[in-house]
Write an enzyme that holds these catalytic residues in place. Structure first.
Site, PDB file in Angstrom:
ATOM      1  N   ARG A   1      11.495  -1.579  11.341  1.00 29.73           N
ATOM      2  CA  ARG A   1      10.449  -1.114  11.834  1.00 29.73           C
ATOM      3  C   ARG A   1       9.990  -1.908  13.315  1.00 29.73           C
ATOM      4  O   ARG A   1      10.011  -3.324  13.206  1.00 29.73           O
ATOM      5  CB  ARG A   1       9.260  -1.086  11.096  1.00 29.73           C
ATOM      6  CG  ARG A   1       8.014   0.060  10.951  1.00 29.73           C
ATOM      7  CD  ARG A   1       7.513   0.039   9.558  1.00 29.73           C
ATOM      8  NE  ARG A   1       6.143  -0.568  10.181  1.00 29.73           N
ATOM      9  CZ  ARG A   1       5.055  -0.514   9.489  1.00 29.73           C
ATOM     10  NH1 ARG A   1       5.046   0.009   8.282  1.00 29.73           N
ATOM     11  NH2 ARG A   1       4.020  -1.280   9.874  1.00 29.73           N
TER      12      ARG A   1
ATOM     13  N   ARG B   1      -0.602  -8.695  13.111  1.00 27.91           N
ATOM     14  CA  ARG B   1      -1.106  -7.727  12.382  1.00 27.91           C
ATOM     15  C   ARG B   1      -2.222  -8.534  11.035  1.00 27.91           C
ATOM     16  O   ARG B   1      -3.237  -7.776  10.582  1.00 27.91           O
ATOM     17  CB  ARG B   1      -0.102  -6.797  11.750  1.00 27.91           C
ATOM     18  CG  ARG B   1       0.428  -5.896  12.759  1.00 27.91           C
ATOM     19  CD  ARG B   1       1.666  -5.385  12.503  1.00 27.91           C
ATOM     20  NE  ARG B   1       1.875  -4.782  11.159  1.00 27.91           N
ATOM     21  CZ  ARG B   1       3.088  -4.686  10.367  1.00 27.91           C
ATOM     22  NH1 ARG B   1       4.177  -5.416  10.874  1.00 27.91           N
ATOM     23  NH2 ARG B   1       3.088  -4.211   9.250  1.00 27.91           N
TER      24      ARG B   1
ATOM     25  N   LYS C   1       0.753  -1.184   0.109  1.00 28.34           N
ATOM     26  CA  LYS C   1      -0.028  -0.066   0.026  1.00 28.34           C
ATOM     27  C   LYS C   1       0.810   1.341  -0.119  1.00 28.34           C
ATOM     28  O   LYS C   1       0.761   2.325  -0.728  1.00 28.34           O
ATOM     29  CB  LYS C   1      -0.788   0.086   1.216  1.00 28.34           C
ATOM     30  CG  LYS C   1      -1.913  -1.070   1.259  1.00 28.34           C
ATOM     31  CD  LYS C   1      -3.004  -0.890   2.637  1.00 28.34           C
ATOM     32  CE  LYS C   1      -2.365  -0.907   3.830  1.00 28.34           C
ATOM     33  NZ  LYS C   1      -1.752  -2.103   4.369  1.00 28.34           N
TER      34      LYS C   1
ATOM     35  N   ARG D   1     -10.249   1.049   8.603  1.00 27.64           N
ATOM     36  CA  ARG D   1      -9.884  -0.318   8.814  1.00 27.64           C
ATOM     37  C   ARG D   1     -11.008  -0.812   9.753  1.00 27.64           C
ATOM     38  O   ARG D   1     -10.875  -2.211  10.000  1.00 27.64           O
ATOM     39  CB  ARG D   1      -8.798  -0.469   9.445  1.00 27.64           C
ATOM     40  CG  ARG D   1      -7.329  -0.131   8.578  1.00 27.64           C
ATOM     41  CD  ARG D   1      -5.955  -0.500   9.344  1.00 27.64           C
ATOM     42  NE  ARG D   1      -4.998   0.160   8.846  1.00 27.64           N
ATOM     43  CZ  ARG D   1      -3.728  -0.127   8.729  1.00 27.64           C
ATOM     44  NH1 ARG D   1      -3.373  -1.328   9.127  1.00 27.64           N
ATOM     45  NH2 ARG D   1      -2.948   0.847   8.343  1.00 27.64           N
TER      46      ARG D   1
ATOM     47  N   ARG E   1      11.508  -6.428   4.954  1.00 26.75           N
ATOM     48  CA  ARG E   1      11.463  -5.072   5.130  1.00 26.75           C
ATOM     49  C   ARG E   1      12.051  -4.619   6.691  1.00 26.75           C
ATOM     50  O   ARG E   1      12.510  -3.900   6.687  1.00 26.75           O
ATOM     51  CB  ARG E   1      10.018  -4.747   4.867  1.00 26.75           C
ATOM     52  CG  ARG E   1      10.057  -3.140   5.138  1.00 26.75           C
ATOM     53  CD  ARG E   1       8.532  -2.431   5.010  1.00 26.75           C
ATOM     54  NE  ARG E   1       7.584  -2.847   6.162  1.00 26.75           N
ATOM     55  CZ  ARG E   1       6.357  -2.512   6.125  1.00 26.75           C
ATOM     56  NH1 ARG E   1       5.646  -2.013   5.113  1.00 26.75           N
ATOM     57  NH2 ARG E   1       5.840  -3.054   7.386  1.00 26.75           N
TER      58      ARG E   1
HETATM   59  P1  ADP Z   1       0.448  -2.159   8.079  1.00 30.19           P
HETATM   60  O1  ADP Z   1      -0.446  -1.782   7.265  1.00 30.19           O
HETATM   61  O2  ADP Z   1       1.592  -2.850   7.507  1.00 30.19           O
HETATM   62  O3  ADP Z   1       0.017  -2.976   9.246  1.00 30.19           O
HETATM   63  P2  ADP Z   1       0.779   0.791   8.591  1.00 30.19           P
HETATM   64  O4  ADP Z   1       2.020   1.357   8.431  1.00 30.19           O
HETATM   65  O5  ADP Z   1      -0.323   0.997   7.929  1.00 30.19           O
HETATM   66  O6  ADP Z   1       1.287  -0.636   8.579  1.00 30.19           O
HETATM   67  O7  ADP Z   1       0.154   0.681  10.276  1.00 30.19           O
HETATM   68  C1  ADP Z   1       0.806   0.527  11.279  1.00 30.19           C
HETATM   69  C2  ADP Z   1       0.106   0.641  12.642  1.00 30.19           C
HETATM   70  O8  ADP Z   1      -0.394   1.754  12.819  1.00 30.19           O
HETATM   71  C3  ADP Z   1      -0.988  -0.422  12.653  1.00 30.19           C
HETATM   72  O9  ADP Z   1      -0.420  -1.797  13.004  1.00 30.19           O
HETATM   73  C4  ADP Z   1      -2.068  -0.047  13.969  1.00 30.19           C
HETATM   74  O10 ADP Z   1      -1.482  -0.391  15.115  1.00 30.19           O
HETATM   75  C5  ADP Z   1      -1.936   1.557  13.577  1.00 30.19           C
HETATM   76  N1  ADP Z   1      -2.734   1.995  12.622  1.00 30.19           N
HETATM   77  C6  ADP Z   1      -2.451   2.379  11.009  1.00 30.19           C
HETATM   78  N2  ADP Z   1      -3.922   2.833  10.343  1.00 30.19           N
HETATM   79  C7  ADP Z   1      -4.660   2.430  11.377  1.00 30.19           C
HETATM   80  C8  ADP Z   1      -6.129   2.661  11.385  1.00 30.19           C
HETATM   81  N3  ADP Z   1      -6.967   3.070  10.202  1.00 30.19           N
HETATM   82  N4  ADP Z   1      -6.832   2.256  12.610  1.00 30.19           N
HETATM   83  C9  ADP Z   1      -6.137   1.661  13.794  1.00 30.19           C
HETATM   84  N5  ADP Z   1      -4.800   1.794  13.642  1.00 30.19           N
HETATM   85  C10 ADP Z   1      -4.082   2.041  12.491  1.00 30.19           C
END
Ligand code: ADP
Length: 198
Positions: free
Chosen positions: A133, A144, A13, A88, A127
């Site tokens: 990270r 996740r 993404k 989400r 990654r």
């Molecule tokens: P990924 O999709 O690989 O898990 P992201 O960088 O998009 O990575 O998100 C990292 C973390 O940030 C998620 O595991 C969550 O804890 C938080 N997060 C990101 N977007 C949301 C969201 N829309 N709602 C709740 N938590 C979020």
């Protein structure tokens, strides 16, 4: 152009969001990036988000929704945006609908990037070696993916029901995936023009 980019962790993404947003000259807004920036700067928002992120859990909707509502009010979003990793949860879908209704604008499309679960884990592990990270350890990656499957996997259906969903295979070279996304968006807008013609 008002776009959503959905899909499991590791689907690509973030990479695609940057390219597609540039193509349409709109800001790419990643909730994960905003949270990470706040964690790095040790803000109150970062402190509130960090324990959830480290565990691979979603940050509570009240926190995430307020943050996105603020971000979408900024001037650079007036002509469009690309949201990466939001919504989400069903509550986030509802909040986004409210925010857009209030401004009298509508989404153009939701793109769902798909990839095989084994591929997702191996991409995320690769990654973690490059970027370090905090949430890219194997156990947090598995969590996740579980949270995504339980909470977010079916959300795309609500956009499909509104004829806004484009599902795209996220496997393969970055440029090929970008081309697939652009082709899917073009064919959606062509279909829309055809059905709205008198
Ligand atoms: P990924 O999709 O690989 O898990 P992201 O960088 O998009 O990575 O998100 C990292 C973390 O940030 C998620 O595991 C969550 O804890 C938080 N997060 C990101 N977007 C949301 C969201 N829309 N709602 C709740 N938590 C979020």
């Amino acid at each position: 152009m008002r776009l959503l980019l959905m899909g499991p962790p590791g689907a690509g993404k973030g990479t695609q969001a940057a390219v597609i947003a540039e193509r349409f000259a709109v800001p790419a807004i990643s909730t994960g990036d905003i949270f990470r920036a706040n964690v790095a700067r040790r803000t109150a928002l970062g402190t509130a988000a960090q324990t959830y992120m480290d565990a691979g859990e979603y940050v509570p909707d009240e926190i995430t929704n307020a943050m996105v509502a603020d971000r979408l009010c900024e001037g650079d979003c007036a002509d469009g945006f690309l949201l990466d990793g939001y919504p989400r949860t069903p509550q986030q879908v509802a909040e986004l609908d409210t925010i857009l209704d209030r401004s009298g604008v509508a989404l153009d499309a939701a793109v769902l990037l798909e990839a095989d679960p084994d591929e997702l884990v191996s991409r995320l592990l690769a990654r973690s070696e490059e970027q370090g990270r905090a949430d890219d350890t194997e156990s947090v990656i598995r969590r996740r993916l579980e949270v995504y499957a339980a909470e977010t996997g079916r959300l795309a259906d609500s956009y499909a029901e509104r004829d806004l969903l484009a599902t795209v295979d996220g496997l393969g070279p970055v440029e090929e995936v970008t081309d697939r996304i652009l082709a899917a968006l073009t064919s959606m807008s062509a279909q829309r023009t055809a059905t709205s013609a008198p």
